[in-house]
Design an enzyme around this catalytic site. Structure first.
Site, PDB file in Angstrom:
ATOM      1  N   GLU A   1      -7.124  -2.156   7.505  1.00  0.00           N
ATOM      2  CA  GLU A   1      -8.237  -2.682   6.709  1.00  0.00           C
ATOM      3  C   GLU A   1      -8.355  -4.200   6.765  1.00  0.00           C
ATOM      4  O   GLU A   1      -9.377  -4.769   6.387  1.00  0.00           O
ATOM      5  CB  GLU A   1      -8.094  -2.240   5.249  1.00  0.00           C
TER       6      GLU A   1
ATOM      7  N   HIS B   1      -2.008  -3.655   9.159  1.00  0.00           N
ATOM      8  CA  HIS B   1      -2.778  -2.910   8.144  1.00  0.00           C
ATOM      9  C   HIS B   1      -4.233  -2.893   8.596  1.00  0.00           C
ATOM     10  O   HIS B   1      -4.898  -3.942   8.611  1.00  0.00           O
ATOM     11  CB  HIS B   1      -2.602  -3.626   6.796  1.00  0.00           C
TER      12      HIS B   1
ATOM     13  N   GLU C   1       0.848  -1.195   0.000  1.00  0.00           N
ATOM     14  CA  GLU C   1       0.000   0.000   0.000  1.00  0.00           C
ATOM     15  C   GLU C   1       0.880   1.240   0.000  1.00  0.00           C
ATOM     16  O   GLU C   1       1.859   1.303   0.757  1.00  0.00           O
ATOM     17  CB  GLU C   1      -0.861  -0.012   1.274  1.00  0.00           C
TER      18      GLU C   1
HETATM   19 ZN   LIG Z   1       0.500   1.500   7.075  1.00  0.00          ZN
END
Ligand SMILES: [Zn+2]
Length: 257
Positions: A123, A121, A35
């Site tokens: 999400e 992370h 990401e």
């Molecule tokens: Zn991060």
């Protein structure tokens, strides 16, 4: 290679088998993402950080660290800038859930009965829970009912006193920390050669309306991809965070395992 690695995949199989077969040695599984993390950091921050937390914790509690999940669930605009951004490379939720379920069941087959999923992370959070739930259900069907799984995100171990030290001008919340002081400070403490603060963009914390729109509106995300400014990040703050999070995770695992 030294005999004392904590990384499970670095062991020849008979050594790994001897360690895990009786179920007493926990396995820590770091879970990250690919990401974007702003203009000043690489895209595997969410992998590097949980791997290092897991390594330090494993050293203390006598655990092994599994190979990390290097892809994660889709970046959300309000917590990671959004999945429309270049570089960000994500899995569908069902893919992540299935992969996690499979890996948990494989460790169970080896004899492992204590697993900690170390998330890096945001999400990923609910997909990790779903992967655990499906794995435990199938293991129960297969007659294995003594598996215990801990799931944690390292930033949840940062207490209020530490937040006050790190953010003397006020803390805007973990959701918009993406690429900000927390992650940049940890990277400066651990991997300074991967951080270029000269390219860090100083901007006001991102502010979003109380609803989401799909497809996302790119103009909602600051141009740099970070959701708060990394300018106040420092190696010293990173070391404070490392201490607080490692000792918190060690305490949690000593309590649960
Ligand atoms: Zn991060």
């Amino acid at each position: 290679m030294s005999a004392e690695t904590v990384f499970a995949a670095e062991l020849p199989w008979p050594d790994y088998d001897a360690k895990v077969r009786d179920g007493s040695v926990p396995i820590l599984v770091p879970i990250g993402s690919m990401e974007q993390h702003g203009c000043h950091m690489p895209m595997h921050v969410d992998v590097l950080l949980p791997v290092e937390f897991a390594r330090r914790v494993a050293d203390v509690v006598g655990a092994l660290v599994a190979p990390p999940f290097t892809y994660g669930y889709k970046s959300h605009q309000k917590s990671g800038g959004g999945n429309h951004l270049p570089g960000t490379t994500s899995l569908d939720g069902a893919t992540l859930v299935s992969a996690l379920r499979d890996v948990i069941k494989e460790f169970a087959r080896h004899g492992v009965r204590k697993i900690c999923l170390v998330n890096g992370h945001f999400e990923n959070s609910w997909f990790i829970v779903e992967g655990i739930d499906l794995a435990l259900r199938e293991l129960r069907w297969g007659g294995i009912d003594d598996m215990k799984i801990v799931v944690l995100s390292y930033w949840d171990f940062v207490d209020k006193a530490t937040i006050a030290r790190l953010y003397p001008n006020g803390f805007a919340g973990w959701d918009i920390e993406h690429g900000g002081v927390l992650e940049t400070s940890l990277m400066l403490a651990l991997y300074p050669h991967l951080v270029n603060l000269n390219r860090a963009v100083d901007h006001l914390p991102a502010s979003f309306p109380p609803y989401d729109v799909y497809p996302p509106k790119p103009e909602w995300t600051p141009k740099s991809g970070t959701l708060s400014s990394p300018k106040e990040a420092s190696k010293e703050k990173g070391e404070i965070l490392l201490d607080v999070c490692v000792s918190g995770i060690v305490d949690a695992l000593k309590t649960e395992f």
